[in-house]
Write a protein that holds these residues in place. Structure first.
Motif, mmCIF file in Angstrom:
data_model
loop_
_atom_site.group_PDB
_atom_site.id
_atom_site.type_symbol
_atom_site.label_atom_id
_atom_site.label_comp_id
_atom_site.label_asym_id
_atom_site.label_seq_id
_atom_site.Cartn_x
_atom_site.Cartn_y
_atom_site.Cartn_z
ATOM 1 N N ARG A 175 48.430 4.580 33.979
ATOM 2 C CA ARG A 175 48.710 4.514 35.429
ATOM 3 C C ARG A 175 47.755 3.559 36.145
ATOM 4 N NH1 ARG A 175 52.556 8.245 36.244
ATOM 5 N NH2 ARG A 175 52.537 10.153 34.991
ATOM 6 N N GLY A 176 47.475 2.421 35.496
ATOM 7 C CA GLY A 176 46.687 1.369 36.127
ATOM 8 C C GLY A 176 45.192 1.528 36.025
ATOM 9 N N LYS A 177 44.703 2.597 35.387
ATOM 10 C CA LYS A 177 43.274 2.824 35.268
ATOM 11 C C LYS A 177 42.860 2.814 33.800
ATOM 12 C CE LYS A 177 42.809 5.558 39.503
ATOM 13 N NZ LYS A 177 42.407 6.882 40.082
ATOM 14 N N ALA A 178 41.729 2.172 33.506
ATOM 15 C CA ALA A 178 41.221 2.119 32.131
ATOM 16 C C ALA A 178 40.884 3.528 31.658
ATOM 17 C CB ALA A 178 39.989 1.232 32.058
ATOM 18 N N ILE A 179 41.244 3.842 30.400
ATOM 19 C CA ILE A 179 40.955 5.165 29.848
ATOM 20 C C ILE A 179 40.105 5.030 28.596
ATOM 21 C CG2 ILE A 179 43.016 6.286 30.777
ATOM 22 C CD1 ILE A 179 44.298 6.002 27.984
ATOM 23 N N ASP A 180 39.426 6.112 28.276
ATOM 24 C CA ASP A 180 38.545 6.157 27.106
ATOM 25 C C ASP A 180 39.332 6.645 25.901
ATOM 26 O OD1 ASP A 180 36.533 6.467 25.260
ATOM 27 O OD2 ASP A 180 35.493 8.090 26.312
ATOM 28 N N THR A 181 39.455 5.818 24.868
ATOM 29 C CA THR A 181 40.128 6.222 23.624
ATOM 30 C C THR A 181 39.182 6.061 22.439
ATOM 31 O OG1 THR A 181 41.035 4.006 23.217
ATOM 32 C CG2 THR A 181 42.380 5.509 24.543
ATOM 33 N N SER A 182 37.888 6.159 22.711
ATOM 34 C CA SER A 182 36.904 5.872 21.669
ATOM 35 C C SER A 182 36.835 6.944 20.590
ATOM 36 C CB SER A 182 35.519 5.693 22.298
ATOM 37 O OG SER A 182 35.141 6.867 23.006
ATOM 38 N N THR A 183 37.230 8.166 20.916
ATOM 39 C CA THR A 183 37.286 9.262 19.945
ATOM 40 C C THR A 183 38.589 10.011 20.131
ATOM 41 O OG1 THR A 183 36.281 10.921 21.395
ATOM 42 C CG2 THR A 183 34.773 9.549 20.080
ATOM 43 N N VAL A 184 38.939 10.827 19.154
ATOM 44 C CA VAL A 184 40.166 11.619 19.259
ATOM 45 C C VAL A 184 40.086 12.554 20.464
ATOM 46 C CG1 VAL A 184 41.523 13.450 18.152
ATOM 47 C CG2 VAL A 184 40.779 11.470 16.819
ATOM 48 N N ALA A 185 38.952 13.221 20.633
ATOM 49 C CA ALA A 185 38.800 14.136 21.768
ATOM 50 C C ALA A 185 38.955 13.399 23.095
ATOM 51 C CB ALA A 185 37.437 14.825 21.692
ATOM 52 N N ALA A 186 38.377 12.179 23.175
ATOM 53 C CA ALA A 186 38.488 11.386 24.401
ATOM 54 C C ALA A 186 39.932 10.954 24.651
ATOM 55 C CB ALA A 186 37.573 10.162 24.316
#
Length: 506
Positions: A325-336
């Motif tokens: 939705r236009g905002k950067a998200i954290d995908t660095s770990t599975v939990a994140a």
């Protein structure tokens, strides 16, 4: 034609479940006999009765083999008569050589000493028969799944097989490996080997089968002779599910909403070979309510892309950006990644999607334990309530949510995986081969679930090796080859020919 096998009025009961109810099966010598039915219909159970996995005395009914009344106390008894079963989960020892696997328990030995010269000589002959050009000393875990399947068949031939039983032999194979295996079965038929093939792939069944027996809810529904008249897939499906399924893919309004997921400049290197780039400059997007497909041949990099996006579960030196939705998200770990609104339904539900020895209840809540716990302690009553809700919503066929997942059919296992991720409340679901190894009835139900998610405004990214599935379900399809996207097609533009032409011309 002479009857080789006749199973009469076979009934098999487990606690609380009648798995087989007066099933009859007749197989003539030298034919390929297909056994089809929905997951849980009883196909594999029937073959386990035949091969002695379920020994005589644990079922009712009679087995007549080669004109004689037979009953087996175990697999070794049936193998002595040339009945060999190859299960869906291959029974090879990964760290042993091909030669060792072919003759394990059946060694070329004298006075307890293995004759390796004879073992390797016979192995070379057997590998030549199945068209496998590998050295006998090659370690099995160095082979692909298609070649391992051929090793299993060579192993069967080493035991002077007369009746070869294959349970979903092409479920995990690429298109080319599948065709090679089907060609081999036809060659074995020409050599006098009789085969029983359990398969959900009806196009393959129609290609090779002389006779088709349909089982539904533990009972024989019909036996169709493909030598007398062409048998359509619709006819087989109607007998399998007990209703007409002329529309294989449920209708849904195609209304793409606002931009939901955007991935830009995504690059991934191999986790072990630092110089090898696996994913190269990938850009794509998924809108709210969209089902977006990724097509490509085996090895194109589709699963590697999905896993690298989901918590960097695959690869190294991963770069690029992911926005929701236009905002950067954290995908660095599975939990994140889960917290950010992503979910990933893996292609290998048994190894990576489920804890097979745990209950349905425990599996459903795995990805979102915080919602069924307080101060780090799981509220089991709440956990049961959640599992019961998904059991009803997903139509998971089971006597109880306390049932171990390992005891469920493939289709019901897949519904448990989906339930797990839906309970986590994702915005975007990545579905990797969501209908692999399940029957047409269960597929239709899962397609319906995907459509419901779309109607709720979720985004779905769907990887599938079945092009008709992508064409029937997706709003747009990205075509992938050698780690890159080589094309994008709308639902109107897409066809199997267009997809393949993009793959082979890039």
């Amino acid at each position: 034609m002479q009857t080789l096998l006749e199973m009469r009025n076979i009934t098999k009961t487990f606690p609380g479940v009648k798995a087989l109810d007066d099933v009859n099966l007749k197989v003539t010598e030298g034919e390929i006999h297909a056994l089809v039915g929905e997951n849980g219909a009883g196909k594999s159970t029937l073959m386990k009765v035949l091969s002695g996995v379920y020994p005589k005395g644990t079922y009712d009914g009679e087995i007549h083999y080669d004109g004689q009344l037979a009953g087996f106390a175990g697999i070794s008894d049936s193998e002595k008569l040339g009945i060999i079963i190859i299960h869906q989960e291959l029974a090879l020892v990964p760290l042993l050589s091909i030669a060792e696997n072919l003759f394990i328990g059946n060694e070329c030995a004298k006075a307890g000493v293995v004759n390796w010269h004879e073992t390797f000589r016979r192995t070379e002959g057997l590998l030549k028969k199945v068209g496998l050009n590998e050295p006998p000393a090659a370690q099995v875990d160095s082979l692909g799944v298609g070649k391992q399947q051929l090793v299993e068949i060579a192993k069967a031939l080493s035991k002077d097989v007369r009746l070869l039983i294959l349970d979903e032999p092409t479920a995990a194979l690429s298109e080319s490996d599948s065709q090679a295996l089907l060609d081999l079965l036809l060659e074995l038929k020409a050599q006098g080997v009789t085969s029983i093939v359990i398969s959900h792939k009806l196009n393959e069944v129609r290609r090779i089968a002389d006779t088709i027996t349909v089982i539904r809810d533990g009972a024989t529904v019909s036996t169709l002779d493909a030598r007398k008249e062409p048998i359509t897939e619709d006819r087989i499906v109607r007998d399998m599910v007990g209703r007409d399924m002329s529309q294989r893919y449920p209708e849904r309004p195609r209304r793409a909403g606002d931009m939901l997921l955007e991935v830009r400049d995504w690059n991934v290197w191999h986790p072990e070979h630092a110089a090898r780039q696996v994913i190269r400059d990938i850009n794509f997007h998924v809108r709210a309510g969209e089902v977006v497909g990724i097509a490509g041949l085996m090895g194109a990099g589709r699963t590697e892309l999905a896993m690298s996006l989901f918590g960097k579960s695959y690869g190294r030196n991963i770069s690029g950006s992911v926005e929701l939705r236009g905002k950067a998200i954290d995908t660095s770990t599975v939990a994140a990644a889960i917290r950010s609104g992503l979910a990933y339904v893996t292609e290998d539900r048994k190894e990576l999607g489920l804890i097979l020895e745990e209950s349905i209840q425990r599996n459903v809540t795995l990805a979102n334990l915080i919602d069924v716990s307080k101060s780090g302690v799981i509220n089991e009553a709440e956990e049961t309530k959640v599992a019961e809700r998904y059991r009803a919503a997903m139509n998971i066929r089971t006597p109880s949510v306390f049932q171990k997942v390992v005891n469920l059919s493939g289709g019901n296992q897949q519904k448990v995986v989906l339930s797990k991720w839906l309970f986590a409340g994702p915005e975007v679901l990545i579905l990797d081969e969501p209908t692999r190894g399940i029957d047409v009835g269960a597929k239709f139900e899962i397609y319906g679930i995907i459509n419901e998610l779309s109607a709720e405004g979720k985004g779905v990214l769907m990887i599938s090796s079945e092009m008709p599935e992508l064409l029937g379900m997706c709003d747009r399809i990205y075509v992938m080859n050698q780690g890159s996207f080589v094309g994008e097609l709308s639902a109107v533009e897409a066809s199997q020919e267009r997809i393949m032409s993009l793959i082979v011309t890039e």
